[in-house]
Design a protein around this motif. Structure first.
Motif, PDB file in Angstrom:
ATOM      1  N   LEU A 288       0.829  -1.202   0.000  1.00 46.42           N
ATOM      2  CA  LEU A 288       0.000   0.000   0.000  1.00 46.42           C
ATOM      3  C   LEU A 288       0.865   1.253   0.000  1.00 46.42           C
ATOM      4  N   THR A 289       0.469   2.212  -0.817  1.00 45.87           N
ATOM      5  CA  THR A 289       1.175   3.496  -0.834  1.00 45.87           C
ATOM      6  C   THR A 289       0.783   4.320   0.389  1.00 45.87           C
ATOM      7  N   ALA A 290       1.515   5.413   0.603  1.00 47.23           N
ATOM      8  CA  ALA A 290       1.199   6.278   1.732  1.00 47.23           C
ATOM      9  C   ALA A 290      -0.213   6.837   1.603  1.00 47.23           C
ATOM     10  N   ASP A 291      -0.619   7.211   0.398  1.00 46.19           N
ATOM     11  CA  ASP A 291      -1.965   7.748   0.196  1.00 46.19           C
ATOM     12  C   ASP A 291      -3.028   6.694   0.477  1.00 46.19           C
ATOM     13  N   GLU A 292      -2.768   5.470   0.097  1.00 45.76           N
ATOM     14  CA  GLU A 292      -3.738   4.400   0.331  1.00 45.76           C
ATOM     15  C   GLU A 292      -3.877   4.095   1.826  1.00 45.76           C
ATOM     16  N   VAL A 293      -2.764   4.117   2.541  1.00 45.63           N
ATOM     17  CA  VAL A 293      -2.823   3.879   3.989  1.00 45.63           C
ATOM     18  C   VAL A 293      -3.539   5.033   4.678  1.00 45.63           C
ATOM     19  N   THR A 294      -3.281   6.264   4.239  1.00 45.40           N
ATOM     20  CA  THR A 294      -3.957   7.430   4.807  1.00 45.40           C
ATOM     21  C   THR A 294      -5.461   7.331   4.597  1.00 45.40           C
ATOM     22  N   ALA A 295      -5.877   6.929   3.382  1.00 38.42           N
ATOM     23  CA  ALA A 295      -7.305   6.785   3.092  1.00 38.42           C
ATOM     24  C   ALA A 295      -7.919   5.664   3.931  1.00 38.42           C
ATOM     25  N   ARG A 296      -7.185   4.562   4.107  1.00 37.13           N
ATOM     26  CA  ARG A 296      -7.696   3.462   4.937  1.00 37.13           C
ATOM     27  C   ARG A 296      -7.873   3.911   6.383  1.00 37.13           C
ATOM     28  N   ASN A 297      -6.887   4.648   6.899  1.00 37.99           N
ATOM     29  CA  ASN A 297      -6.990   5.130   8.279  1.00 37.99           C
ATOM     30  C   ASN A 297      -8.159   6.093   8.457  1.00 37.99           C
ATOM     31  N   PHE A 298      -8.412   6.904   7.424  1.00 37.41           N
ATOM     32  CA  PHE A 298      -9.524   7.850   7.534  1.00 37.41           C
ATOM     33  C   PHE A 298     -10.856   7.103   7.538  1.00 37.41           C
ATOM     34  N   ARG A 299     -10.962   6.035   6.777  1.00 42.18           N
ATOM     35  CA  ARG A 299     -12.189   5.226   6.810  1.00 42.18           C
ATOM     36  C   ARG A 299     -12.380   4.607   8.197  1.00 42.18           C
ATOM     37  N   CYS A 300     -11.283   4.185   8.809  1.00 40.45           N
ATOM     38  CA  CYS A 300     -11.353   3.654  10.168  1.00 40.45           C
ATOM     39  C   CYS A 300     -11.807   4.734  11.148  1.00 40.45           C
ATOM     40  N   LEU A 301     -11.285   5.952  10.967  1.00 39.26           N
ATOM     41  CA  LEU A 301     -11.678   7.083  11.808  1.00 39.26           C
ATOM     42  C   LEU A 301     -13.171   7.350  11.697  1.00 39.26           C
ATOM     43  N   ARG A 302     -13.681   7.328  10.493  1.00 36.74           N
ATOM     44  CA  ARG A 302     -15.108   7.544  10.282  1.00 36.74           C
ATOM     45  C   ARG A 302     -15.937   6.504  11.020  1.00 36.74           C
ATOM     46  N   THR A 303     -15.509   5.248  10.953  1.00 36.02           N
ATOM     47  CA  THR A 303     -16.244   4.173  11.613  1.00 36.02           C
ATOM     48  C   THR A 303     -16.256   4.364  13.126  1.00 36.02           C
ATOM     49  N   LEU A 304     -15.103   4.715  13.694  1.00 34.64           N
ATOM     50  CA  LEU A 304     -15.015   4.926  15.139  1.00 34.64           C
ATOM     51  C   LEU A 304     -15.921   6.062  15.596  1.00 34.64           C
ATOM     52  N   LEU A 305     -15.948   7.140  14.817  1.00 35.94           N
ATOM     53  CA  LEU A 305     -16.794   8.273  15.185  1.00 35.94           C
ATOM     54  C   LEU A 305     -18.274   7.938  15.042  1.00 35.94           C
ATOM     55  N   ALA A 306     -18.623   7.265  13.957  1.00 36.85           N
ATOM     56  CA  ALA A 306     -20.032   6.946  13.719  1.00 36.85           C
ATOM     57  C   ALA A 306     -20.601   6.073  14.832  1.00 36.85           C
ATOM     58  N   GLN A 307     -19.762   5.243  15.440  1.00 38.00           N
ATOM     59  CA  GLN A 307     -20.225   4.387  16.535  1.00 38.00           C
ATOM     60  C   GLN A 307     -20.575   5.189  17.783  1.00 38.00           C
ATOM     61  N   ARG A 308     -20.047   6.397  17.894  1.00 35.21           N
ATOM     62  CA  ARG A 308     -20.252   7.212  19.085  1.00 35.21           C
ATOM     63  C   ARG A 308     -21.232   8.351  18.890  1.00 35.21           C
ATOM     64  N   LEU A 309     -21.655   8.571  17.661  1.00 36.27           N
ATOM     65  CA  LEU A 309     -22.516   9.714  17.358  1.00 36.27           C
ATOM     66  C   LEU A 309     -23.979   9.336  17.423  1.00 36.27           C
ATOM     67  N   THR A 310     -24.819  10.353  17.625  1.00 34.30           N
ATOM     68  CA  THR A 310     -26.257  10.155  17.578  1.00 34.30           C
ATOM     69  C   THR A 310     -26.655   9.769  16.159  1.00 34.30           C
ATOM     70  N   PRO A 311     -27.452   8.713  16.019  1.00 36.88           N
ATOM     71  CA  PRO A 311     -27.851   8.317  14.654  1.00 36.88           C
ATOM     72  C   PRO A 311     -28.513   9.473  13.925  1.00 36.88           C
ATOM     73  N   CYS A 312     -28.311   9.507  12.628  1.00 39.11           N
ATOM     74  CA  CYS A 312     -28.851  10.605  11.812  1.00 39.11           C
ATOM     75  C   CYS A 312     -30.317  10.353  11.507  1.00 39.11           C
ATOM     76  N   GLY A 313     -31.182  10.981  12.280  1.00 43.85           N
ATOM     77  CA  GLY A 313     -32.598  10.887  11.976  1.00 43.85           C
ATOM     78  C   GLY A 313     -33.245   9.625  12.526  1.00 43.85           C
ATOM     79  N   SER A 314     -34.516   9.447  12.197  1.00 47.00           N
ATOM     80  CA  SER A 314     -35.311   8.326  12.662  1.00 47.00           C
ATOM     81  C   SER A 314     -35.618   7.418  11.483  1.00 47.00           C
ATOM     82  N   PRO A 315     -36.284   6.279  11.724  1.00 48.29           N
ATOM     83  CA  PRO A 315     -36.620   5.396  10.596  1.00 48.29           C
ATOM     84  C   PRO A 315     -37.358   6.130   9.488  1.00 48.29           C
TER      85      PRO A 315
END
Length: 330
Positions: free
Chosen positions: A225-252
């Motif tokens: 993996l290139t540096a850019d690919e690893v950076t993008a992978r880490n950012f996707r991981c960051l998004r997942t970690l944050l989404a687990q802690r945030l209030t869900p967006c809206g209702s059903p």
């Protein structure tokens, strides 16, 4: 006549009914307030449910024995105060405190951040704007006489998300230790016309913030993996970690997220905006303006109170945006 002494020292003589009543206020317990003495304070009004003949002498004598020495009633508990008016202060503090998680903070570069109000940018300049008079903006060639003055178009982005910000150069230091209203930062201040104000901001008022932007940390190459690919992978991981802690967006789908009525304080109606941005938005793609910030096709991860948390996978940026600052929605 027999002499009886109730919870009091012996006086060596018979205690009259008047002395007994006065002695009740001298027993251990809450002390009377200033100017409140049993000998001088007026008797409390008769109890409404006190029968007229209960004491044999009319309701005016049917009183409690202890006068003003009774403890004052506790004040009625009040509900905790919530955010007032248009200020997203408490929501910003709650949202940014998520970054204290080491797994999240290790994936962000806190020395590559920006802070935006409705009149200034700190730590970045706006892309595509016309520089102010006398401003020698980098990368903007002076125009020859007679040329039409046209704003420089934003840089093309190979993916879908984008913003109107140039390189981020500010630092998010910490929450101000002695104030709930401030963030400690270090960022050069600019006008919307990209003019350097020759002022380095050391703190920012949370009630004046429209948005905070933080860049994902750059990574090194790993294996194939290139540096850019690893950076993008880490950012996707960051998004997942944050989404687990945030209030869900809206209702059903199809259900109202919340009431759209104003709450009567300063009539900054956030409920309707939150519902519009999140409810039934299956793609979670959002385009909006908030003060000087323009976001196009970014991803809404969730909310913390009145703060939207969004991500831009193109530039690996996180945005914390006060929903009360949102002006237009694309």
């Amino acid at each position: 006549m027999s002499q009886f002494y109730v919870n009091g020292p012996s006086k060596g003589y018979a205690m009259s009914a008047e002395e007994f009543a006065a002695g009740a206020c001298q027993r251990p317990g809450p002390q009377p307030g200033p100017g409140c003495g049993c000998g001088t304070a007026p008797m409390p009004p008769a109890m409404p449910d006190c029968p007229a003949d209960d004491c044999g002498q009319g309701p005016e004598y049917c009183q409690q024995m202890v006068c003003c020495c009774r403890p004052a009633p506790c004040p009625k508990p009040q509900p905790p105060k919530v955010e007032e008016g248009c200020c997203c202060k408490q929501s910003f503090r709650a949202a940014l405190s998520l970054l204290c998680d080491e797994r999240i903070s290790s994936l962000l570069d806190f020395d590559t951040a920006a802070f935006l109000t409705d009149t200034y940018t700190a730590g970045t300049t706006l892309a595509g704007g016309k520089p102010s008079a006398g401003d020698d903006a980098e990368g903007v060639a002076p125009q020859a006489d007679g040329d039409d003055e046209k704003p420089t178009p934003p840089k093309p982005c190979p993916c879908s998300g984008s913003d109107n910000l140039e390189t981020l150069s500010g630092s998010f230091k910490r929450f101000a230790p002695c104030s709930c209203d401030l963030l400690d930062i270090e960022a050069e201040l600019y006008t919307p016309g990209r003019k350097d104000c020759s002022f380095t901001a050391g703190q920012v008022n949370l009630c004046e913030l429209d948005a905070v932007v933080i860049q994902g940390a750059e990574a090194c190459a790993e294996g194939d993996l290139t540096a850019d690919e690893v950076t993008a992978r880490n950012f996707r991981c960051l998004r997942t970690l944050l989404a687990q802690r945030l209030t869900p967006c809206g209702s059903p789908c199809g259900q109202a997220a919340c009431s759209c009525a104003c709450d009567g304080r300063d009539c900054c109606c956030a409920a309707g905006l939150l519902s519009t941005l999140a409810q039934n938005n299956l793609s979670r793609r959002v385009s909006l303006t908030a003060g000087l910030l323009i976001l196009q096709n970014v991803t809404l991860l969730g909310t913390v109170g009145n703060v939207l948390v969004l991500s831009n996978d193109c530039d690996n940026r996180l945005y914390f945006v006060c929903v009360n600052s949102v002006q237009f929605i694309g």
